[in-house]
Design a protein around this motif. Structure first.
Motif, PDB file in Angstrom:
ATOM      1  N   GLU A 167      39.304  39.741  30.657  1.00 13.25           N
ATOM      2  CA  GLU A 167      40.364  39.474  31.636  1.00 13.25           C
ATOM      3  C   GLU A 167      40.694  37.982  31.681  1.00 13.25           C
ATOM      4  OE1 GLU A 167      40.708  39.620  36.435  1.00 13.25           O
ATOM      5  OE2 GLU A 167      39.965  41.443  35.479  1.00 13.25           O
ATOM      6  N   ALA A 168      39.682  37.136  31.638  1.00 10.84           N
ATOM      7  CA  ALA A 168      39.913  35.684  31.637  1.00 10.84           C
ATOM      8  C   ALA A 168      40.666  35.246  30.375  1.00 10.84           C
ATOM      9  CB  ALA A 168      38.581  34.940  31.758  1.00 10.84           C
ATOM     10  N   ILE A 169      40.329  35.854  29.246  1.00 12.11           N
ATOM     11  CA  ILE A 169      41.035  35.525  27.999  1.00 12.11           C
ATOM     12  C   ILE A 169      42.492  35.964  28.104  1.00 12.11           C
ATOM     13  CG2 ILE A 169      41.225  36.048  25.536  1.00 12.11           C
ATOM     14  CD1 ILE A 169      38.141  36.240  25.489  1.00 12.11           C
ATOM     15  N   ALA A 170      42.740  37.142  28.638  1.00 11.69           N
ATOM     16  CA  ALA A 170      44.122  37.618  28.800  1.00 11.69           C
ATOM     17  C   ALA A 170      44.910  36.657  29.685  1.00 11.69           C
ATOM     18  CB  ALA A 170      44.125  39.031  29.374  1.00 11.69           C
ATOM     19  N   GLU A 171      44.298  36.183  30.763  1.00 11.84           N
ATOM     20  CA  GLU A 171      44.958  35.211  31.641  1.00 11.84           C
ATOM     21  C   GLU A 171      45.223  33.902  30.899  1.00 11.84           C
ATOM     22  OE1 GLU A 171      42.749  34.701  35.293  1.00 11.84           O
ATOM     23  OE2 GLU A 171      42.722  36.869  35.646  1.00 11.84           O
ATOM     24  N   ALA A 172      44.270  33.465  30.082  1.00 14.91           N
ATOM     25  CA  ALA A 172      44.454  32.236  29.301  1.00 14.91           C
ATOM     26  C   ALA A 172      45.601  32.382  28.308  1.00 14.91           C
ATOM     27  CB  ALA A 172      43.160  31.879  28.579  1.00 14.91           C
ATOM     28  N   CYS A 173      45.719  33.556  27.693  1.00 20.33           N
ATOM     29  CA  CYS A 173      46.817  33.804  26.746  1.00 20.33           C
ATOM     30  C   CYS A 173      48.161  33.799  27.466  1.00 20.33           C
ATOM     31  CB  CYS A 173      46.599  35.115  26.005  1.00 20.33           C
ATOM     32  SG  CYS A 173      45.186  35.068  24.865  1.00 20.33           S
ATOM     33  N   THR A 174      48.200  34.371  28.666  1.00 21.35           N
ATOM     34  CA  THR A 174      49.419  34.349  29.474  1.00 21.35           C
ATOM     35  C   THR A 174      49.792  32.917  29.836  1.00 21.35           C
ATOM     36  OG1 THR A 174      48.987  36.556  30.352  1.00 21.35           O
ATOM     37  CG2 THR A 174      50.463  35.151  31.638  1.00 21.35           C
ATOM     38  N   ASP A 175      48.787  32.109  30.208  1.00 22.32           N
ATOM     39  CA  ASP A 175      49.047  30.695  30.512  1.00 22.32           C
ATOM     40  C   ASP A 175      49.613  29.969  29.295  1.00 22.32           C
ATOM     41  OD1 ASP A 175      48.164  30.987  33.114  1.00 22.32           O
ATOM     42  OD2 ASP A 175      46.242  29.967  32.783  1.00 22.32           O
ATOM     43  N   ALA A 176      49.049  30.223  28.124  1.00 22.05           N
ATOM     44  CA  ALA A 176      49.533  29.572  26.905  1.00 22.05           C
ATOM     45  C   ALA A 176      50.969  30.011  26.601  1.00 22.05           C
ATOM     46  CB  ALA A 176      48.613  29.877  25.724  1.00 22.05           C
ATOM     47  N   ASP A 177      51.242  31.294  26.745  1.00 21.79           N
ATOM     48  CA  ASP A 177      52.600  31.793  26.516  1.00 21.79           C
ATOM     49  C   ASP A 177      53.599  31.146  27.472  1.00 21.79           C
ATOM     50  OD1 ASP A 177      51.689  33.433  24.475  1.00 21.79           O
ATOM     51  OD2 ASP A 177      51.655  35.248  25.725  1.00 21.79           O
ATOM     52  N   GLY A 178      53.160  30.832  28.684  1.00 21.84           N
ATOM     53  CA  GLY A 178      54.019  30.208  29.684  1.00 21.84           C
ATOM     54  C   GLY A 178      53.973  28.694  29.673  1.00 21.84           C
ATOM     55  N   ASP A 179      53.263  28.102  28.708  1.00 23.87           N
ATOM     56  CA  ASP A 179      53.128  26.642  28.602  1.00 23.87           C
ATOM     57  C   ASP A 179      52.518  26.032  29.870  1.00 23.87           C
ATOM     58  OD1 ASP A 179      53.356  24.197  27.174  1.00 23.87           O
ATOM     59  OD2 ASP A 179      55.282  23.752  28.124  1.00 23.87           O
ATOM     60  N   LEU A 180      51.565  26.756  30.456  1.00 24.46           N
ATOM     61  CA  LEU A 180      50.887  26.287  31.663  1.00 24.46           C
ATOM     62  C   LEU A 180      49.514  25.705  31.364  1.00 24.46           C
ATOM     63  CD1 LEU A 180      51.703  29.347  33.938  1.00 24.46           C
ATOM     64  CD2 LEU A 180      52.875  27.122  33.878  1.00 24.46           C
TER      65      LEU A 180
END
Length: 177
Positions: A47-60
């Protein structure tokens, strides 16, 4: 001897990251605030990795793993709190496996993440904070071109104790004009 390589965190890393985090949990939690207990499960890490990937996709924010040639994770590095308009900045964080401390992995992870930050990500300024009692981490930053710009008193609380922090910054190399 081959250099370890910094790679973006992906879901394919879930099992090895779970091992890295659980093997080093007590070591990390001796100097930084603990992650939630729910993190320390295969599902929590995924779940933490999925959140990290979402952050990267959003340039956050961006998370990376420093891996040896055999794929073993020896360190992590991340760029968080990415600010684009008017700043082009991020905050650097990193952690090294207990067994890998003192072998140059932190310096190598920071060196490689700065290359990514100032290269493909186009950032101009990276900040990092270090507890005042963490001289090794301050040396890693200084070795990689960071300059201390501040000292905040009683600005980090862990287990009921307040600590001072040192604040560092590093700027992208300027092109010659």
């Amino acid at each position: 001897m081959p250099q370890p390589i910094l790679v973006p965190l992906t879901l394919a890393d879930a099992a090895s990251l779970f091992d890295f985090e659980t093997e080093n949990r007590a070591f990390f939690e001796a100097t930084i605030n603990a992650r939630p207990a729910s993190y320390y499960s295969p599902e929590g890490v995924a779940e933490a990795i999925a959140e990290a990937c979402t952050d990267a996709d959003g340039d956050l924010g961006y998370q990376f793993l420093l891996k040896e040639e055999d794929g073993r994770i020896v360190a992590r590095a991340n760029l968080s709190a990415v600010k684009r308009a008017h700043f082009q900045s991020a905050v650097l964080g990193y952690r090294v496996a207990q067994a890998a401390c003192g072998k140059g992995y932190a310096s190598e992870a920071v060196r490689q993440v700065l290359g990514i930050a100032f290269g493909e990500l186009g950032l101009a300024r990276i900040e990092a904070d270090v507890r005042i009692d963490n001289a090794a981490s301050a040396r890693v930053l200084l070795r990689n071109g960071f300059v201390q710009f501040g000292h905040s008193r009683r600005s980090f609380e862990m287990k009921g104790v307040w600590y001072d922090r040192l604040h560092f910054e590093c700027h992208a190399p300027c092109a010659a004009t």
